[in-house]
Design a protein around this motif. Structure first.
Motif, PDB file in Angstrom:
ATOM      1  N   ILE A   1       0.857  -1.189   0.000  1.00 50.31           N
ATOM      2  CA  ILE A   1       0.000   0.000   0.000  1.00 50.31           C
ATOM      3  C   ILE A   1       0.889   1.234   0.000  1.00 50.31           C
ATOM      4  CG2 ILE A   1      -0.210  -0.028   2.543  1.00 50.31           C
ATOM      5  CD1 ILE A   1      -3.184   0.906   2.062  1.00 50.31           C
ATOM      6  N   GLN A   2       0.463   2.259  -0.723  1.00 52.18           N
ATOM      7  CA  GLN A   2       1.271   3.472  -0.846  1.00 52.18           C
ATOM      8  C   GLN A   2       1.177   4.335   0.403  1.00 52.18           C
ATOM      9  OE1 GLN A   2       2.452   5.173  -4.061  1.00 52.18           O
ATOM     10  NE2 GLN A   2       1.195   4.160  -5.586  1.00 52.18           N
TER      11      GLN A   2
ATOM     12  N   LYS B   1      -5.845   7.800   3.456  1.00 52.09           N
ATOM     13  CA  LYS B   1      -6.525   6.579   3.035  1.00 52.09           C
ATOM     14  C   LYS B   1      -8.037   6.807   3.041  1.00 52.09           C
ATOM     15  CE  LYS B   1      -2.886   4.901   2.034  1.00 52.09           C
ATOM     16  NZ  LYS B   1      -2.598   4.906   0.598  1.00 52.09           N
ATOM     17  N   HIS B   2      -8.696   6.327   1.993  1.00 49.87           N
ATOM     18  CA  HIS B   2     -10.130   6.560   1.863  1.00 49.87           C
ATOM     19  C   HIS B   2     -10.921   5.262   1.982  1.00 49.87           C
ATOM     20  CE1 HIS B   2      -9.701   5.148  -2.272  1.00 49.87           C
ATOM     21  NE2 HIS B   2      -8.712   6.024  -2.429  1.00 49.87           N
TER      22      HIS B   2
ATOM     23  N   GLY C   1     -12.450   3.566  -0.177  1.00 53.63           N
ATOM     24  CA  GLY C   1     -12.126   2.589  -1.226  1.00 53.63           C
ATOM     25  C   GLY C   1     -10.927   1.735  -0.822  1.00 53.63           C
ATOM     26  N   ASN C   2      -9.873   2.382  -0.324  1.00 54.37           N
ATOM     27  CA  ASN C   2      -8.709   1.633   0.162  1.00 54.37           C
ATOM     28  C   ASN C   2      -9.117   0.689   1.295  1.00 54.37           C
ATOM     29  OD1 ASN C   2      -6.957   4.748   0.076  1.00 54.37           O
ATOM     30  ND2 ASN C   2      -6.736   3.118  -1.436  1.00 54.37           N
TER      31      ASN C   2
ATOM     32  N   ALA D   1      -9.093  -3.035   0.060  1.00 54.12           N
ATOM     33  CA  ALA D   1      -7.819  -3.654   0.406  1.00 54.12           C
ATOM     34  C   ALA D   1      -7.631  -3.900   1.911  1.00 54.12           C
ATOM     35  CB  ALA D   1      -6.689  -2.787  -0.138  1.00 54.12           C
TER      36      ALA D   1
ATOM     37  N   TYR E   1      -6.688  -7.274   4.230  1.00 54.54           N
ATOM     38  CA  TYR E   1      -5.397  -7.540   4.888  1.00 54.54           C
ATOM     39  C   TYR E   1      -5.667  -8.109   6.286  1.00 54.54           C
ATOM     40  CZ  TYR E   1      -3.415  -3.828   1.771  1.00 54.54           C
ATOM     41  OH  TYR E   1      -3.046  -3.019   0.732  1.00 54.54           O
TER      42      TYR E   1
ATOM     43  N   VAL F   1      -6.071  -7.169  -3.190  1.00 53.23           N
ATOM     44  CA  VAL F   1      -6.042  -5.816  -3.765  1.00 53.23           C
ATOM     45  C   VAL F   1      -7.441  -5.440  -4.245  1.00 53.23           C
ATOM     46  CG1 VAL F   1      -3.657  -5.637  -4.634  1.00 53.23           C
ATOM     47  CG2 VAL F   1      -5.359  -6.884  -5.959  1.00 53.23           C
TER      48      VAL F   1
ATOM     49  N   GLN G   1      -5.907  -3.034  -9.399  1.00 53.92           N
ATOM     50  CA  GLN G   1      -4.568  -3.634  -9.423  1.00 53.92           C
ATOM     51  C   GLN G   1      -4.508  -4.957 -10.183  1.00 53.92           C
ATOM     52  OE1 GLN G   1      -1.687  -2.181  -8.347  1.00 53.92           O
ATOM     53  NE2 GLN G   1      -3.109  -0.460  -8.247  1.00 53.92           N
TER      54      GLN G   1
ATOM     55  N   GLY H   1     -17.335  -4.584  -3.093  1.00 53.21           N
ATOM     56  CA  GLY H   1     -16.485  -3.454  -2.721  1.00 53.21           C
ATOM     57  C   GLY H   1     -15.112  -3.454  -3.378  1.00 53.21           C
ATOM     58  N   ALA H   2     -14.946  -4.162  -4.474  1.00 49.26           N
ATOM     59  CA  ALA H   2     -13.651  -4.208  -5.168  1.00 49.26           C
ATOM     60  C   ALA H   2     -13.350  -2.876  -5.857  1.00 49.26           C
ATOM     61  CB  ALA H   2     -13.646  -5.314  -6.208  1.00 49.26           C
ATOM     62  N   ARG H   3     -14.406  -2.105  -6.102  1.00 43.87           N
ATOM     63  CA  ARG H   3     -14.242  -0.813  -6.764  1.00 43.87           C
ATOM     64  C   ARG H   3     -15.291   0.134  -6.198  1.00 43.87           C
ATOM     65  NH1 ARG H   3     -11.685   0.803 -11.386  1.00 43.87           N
ATOM     66  NH2 ARG H   3     -12.670   2.450 -12.549  1.00 43.87           N
ATOM     67  N   ILE H   4     -14.898   0.839  -5.147  1.00 46.56           N
ATOM     68  CA  ILE H   4     -15.809   1.805  -4.531  1.00 46.56           C
ATOM     69  C   ILE H   4     -15.765   3.074  -5.369  1.00 46.56           C
ATOM     70  CG2 ILE H   4     -16.190   3.228  -2.449  1.00 46.56           C
ATOM     71  CD1 ILE H   4     -16.883   0.240  -2.066  1.00 46.56           C
TER      72      ILE H   4
ATOM     73  N   LYS I   1     -13.845   5.908  -9.970  1.00 47.79           N
ATOM     74  CA  LYS I   1     -13.521   5.249  -8.703  1.00 47.79           C
ATOM     75  C   LYS I   1     -13.143   6.286  -7.655  1.00 47.79           C
ATOM     76  CE  LYS I   1      -8.610   4.412  -9.319  1.00 47.79           C
ATOM     77  NZ  LYS I   1      -7.485   3.536  -9.478  1.00 47.79           N
ATOM     78  N   MET I   2     -13.438   5.964  -6.415  1.00 50.98           N
ATOM     79  CA  MET I   2     -13.066   6.875  -5.332  1.00 50.98           C
ATOM     80  C   MET I   2     -11.549   6.941  -5.253  1.00 50.98           C
ATOM     81  SD  MET I   2     -14.206   6.821  -1.296  1.00 50.98           S
ATOM     82  CE  MET I   2     -15.953   7.078  -1.597  1.00 50.98           C
TER      83      MET I   2
HETATM   84  P1  AMP Z   1      -3.021   2.716  -2.823  1.00 49.42           P
HETATM   85  O1  AMP Z   1      -3.368   3.589  -1.662  1.00 49.42           O
HETATM   86  O2  AMP Z   1      -3.125   3.377  -4.155  1.00 49.42           O
HETATM   87  O3  AMP Z   1      -1.716   1.990  -2.603  1.00 49.42           O
HETATM   88  O4  AMP Z   1      -4.129   1.583  -2.883  1.00 49.42           O
HETATM   89  C1  AMP Z   1      -4.197   0.608  -1.879  1.00 49.42           C
HETATM   90  C2  AMP Z   1      -5.220  -0.430  -2.229  1.00 49.42           C
HETATM   91  O5  AMP Z   1      -6.529   0.136  -2.278  1.00 49.42           O
HETATM   92  C3  AMP Z   1      -5.001  -1.151  -3.549  1.00 49.42           C
HETATM   93  O6  AMP Z   1      -5.139  -2.545  -3.330  1.00 49.42           O
HETATM   94  C4  AMP Z   1      -6.113  -0.649  -4.432  1.00 49.42           C
HETATM   95  O7  AMP Z   1      -6.543  -1.608  -5.357  1.00 49.42           O
HETATM   96  C5  AMP Z   1      -7.213  -0.354  -3.420  1.00 49.42           C
HETATM   97  N1  AMP Z   1      -8.138   0.698  -3.894  1.00 49.42           N
HETATM   98  C6  AMP Z   1      -7.806   1.959  -4.269  1.00 49.42           C
HETATM   99  N2  AMP Z   1      -8.903   2.659  -4.641  1.00 49.42           N
HETATM  100  C7  AMP Z   1      -9.968   1.811  -4.507  1.00 49.42           C
HETATM  101  C8  AMP Z   1     -11.384   1.942  -4.734  1.00 49.42           C
HETATM  102  N3  AMP Z   1     -11.933   3.090  -5.167  1.00 49.42           N
HETATM  103  N4  AMP Z   1     -12.165   0.854  -4.486  1.00 49.42           N
HETATM  104  C9  AMP Z   1     -11.626  -0.304  -4.030  1.00 49.42           C
HETATM  105  N5  AMP Z   1     -10.307  -0.496  -3.812  1.00 49.42           N
HETATM  106  C10 AMP Z   1      -9.479   0.552  -4.036  1.00 49.42           C
END
Ligand code: AMP
Ligand code: TRP
Length: 327
Positions: free
Chosen positions: A7-8, A13-14, A16-17, A21, A25, A142, A146, A179-182, A191-192
């Motif tokens: 994770i970055q 963090k929102h 969606g994260n 994800a 975890y 993820v 991803q 919730g794979a793509r919020i 996407k959020m």
């Molecule tokens: P990041 O903060 O970009 O490293 O993302 C961390 C994780 O959150 C990754 O596994 C992404 O796939 C997931 N992620 C990011 N945005 C969304 C979203 N809108 N909906 C669901 N998962 C998300």
């Protein structure tokens, strides 16, 4: 079962994260040998401020611990503490095609937002492959965005194994069913995310309950009344999925509960209430954990030591298979 994700350490963090994800975890700790990495070396591929990067890294560590990662049941570490990642990245570069990297959607999207497109941004998926392959990972939790990167690392691992002999486990992705793509609350066709979307459309994990309720109240929906998941109802579908996760119910159960609702207003309010309650404990634990930076540092250092033990074996094997270094 070896589980790995990264994770970055950028941005806040929102939801969606959290739903796509972080929630996975936490659950991964009960299913296998779980390893989670905060990827500071990925974060330097776009414009950033060095002092800020360090702070955001601690923010991210504290969010993950507050969400329920337990350093006694998983390995949590900072990517740059384990040099094997960059070592392996270069080795894998030899079996990664230029054309493959050029096709990556995330590169196309992110490079369009930069004044200066770094070579690192182009190379990003190779480092991501190294992160995962160094640990003989079986499964990568993820969000949906991803998927393409995981497919690429599968191809890289398969190609390496075929050319140099069995070296890496070939990982699969684990994308949640709900919730794979919020989606953004204001533009439910996007996407959020922390970049691009309006602030009102993005709900942050550490946000005050009052702000969370307000954002859901003003969520954009269609002009109908029905609370059902349907392709032409992106806004409502998104809210049903969010509600389902926040309340720990199947999406069908949410639809049933609100089947007789007179319109969307009450539903939006109920979702806001549920999400505020869902995130409140995380926010409270974060407030306790975040101020103690030395403690966070100690947790990350302990994690790095354990991670290095695993990664060094794989990288030594990869080097030897490739004919690098003495026999
Ligand atoms: P990041 O903060 O970009 O490293 O993302 C961390 C994780 O959150 C990754 O596994 C992404 O796939 C997931 N992620 C990011 N945005 C969304 C979203 N809108 N909906 C669901 N998962 C998300
Ligand atoms: N690219 C991922 C993201 O933007 C972060 C990441 C880096 C990652 N290394 C990883 C995810 C390894 C899974 C496995 O969210």
């Amino acid at each position: 079962m070896r589980i790995f994700s990264g994770i970055q350490p950028t941005g806040r963090k929102h939801l969606g994260n959290f739903i796509g994800a972080i929630r996975q975890y936490v659950e991964g700790q009960d299913r296998g040998d779980a390893i989670y990495c905060i990827v500071d070396l990925h974060a330097i591929t776009v414009a950033y401020d060095p002092a800020d990067l360090r702070e955001r890294l601690y923010d991210t560590a504290a969010v993950l611990l507050a969400a329920g990662l337990d350093p006694d049941r998983c390995i949590l570490f900072r990517q740059s503490d384990v040099r094997e990642h960059t070592d392996l990245c270069w080795l894998l570069a030899g079996v990664t095609a230029y054309g493959e990297l050029r096709r990556m959607t995330q590169f196309k999207e992110k490079s369009a937002q930069q004044d200066f497109v770094s070579a690192g941004l182009f190379f990003y998926p190779v480092l991501q492959a190294a992160d995962v392959l160094a640990y003989q990972t079986n499964e990568v939790p993820v969000g949906e965005d991803q998927k393409q990167h995981i497919e690429l690392m599968r191809d890289i691992a398969t190609r390496f194994n075929a050319r140099f002999g069995e070296t890496f486990a070939v990982p699969g992705h684990r994308i949640p069913e709900v919730g794979a793509r919020i989606m953004d609350l204001q533009s439910p066709d996007k996407k959020m995310s922390t970049t691009g979307a309006t602030d009102l459309g993005t709900v942050y994990v550490l946000e005050e309950p009052e702000a969370i309720r307000r954002k859901f109240k003003s969520a954009v929906t269609d002009s109908g009344k029905e609370i059902v998941r349907r392709p032409d109802k992106a806004g409502i579908t998104n809210l049903i999925e969010i509600m389902s996760v926040a309340r720990g119910l199947a999406p069908e159960a949410v639809e049933k509960e609100f089947a007789d609702a007179p319109g969307y207003a009450g539903f939006k309010e109920a979702v806001g209430e549920a999400v505020a309650a869902f995130l409140a404990p995380v926010r409270e634990r974060y407030a306790e954990l975040r101020p103690n930076t030395p403690r966070l540092e100690e947790t990350l250092a302990r994690g790095a030591e354990k991670a290095r033990d695993i990664a060094s074996g794989t990288v030594a094997l990869a080097r030897s298979r490739m004919g690098i270094g003495p026999a």
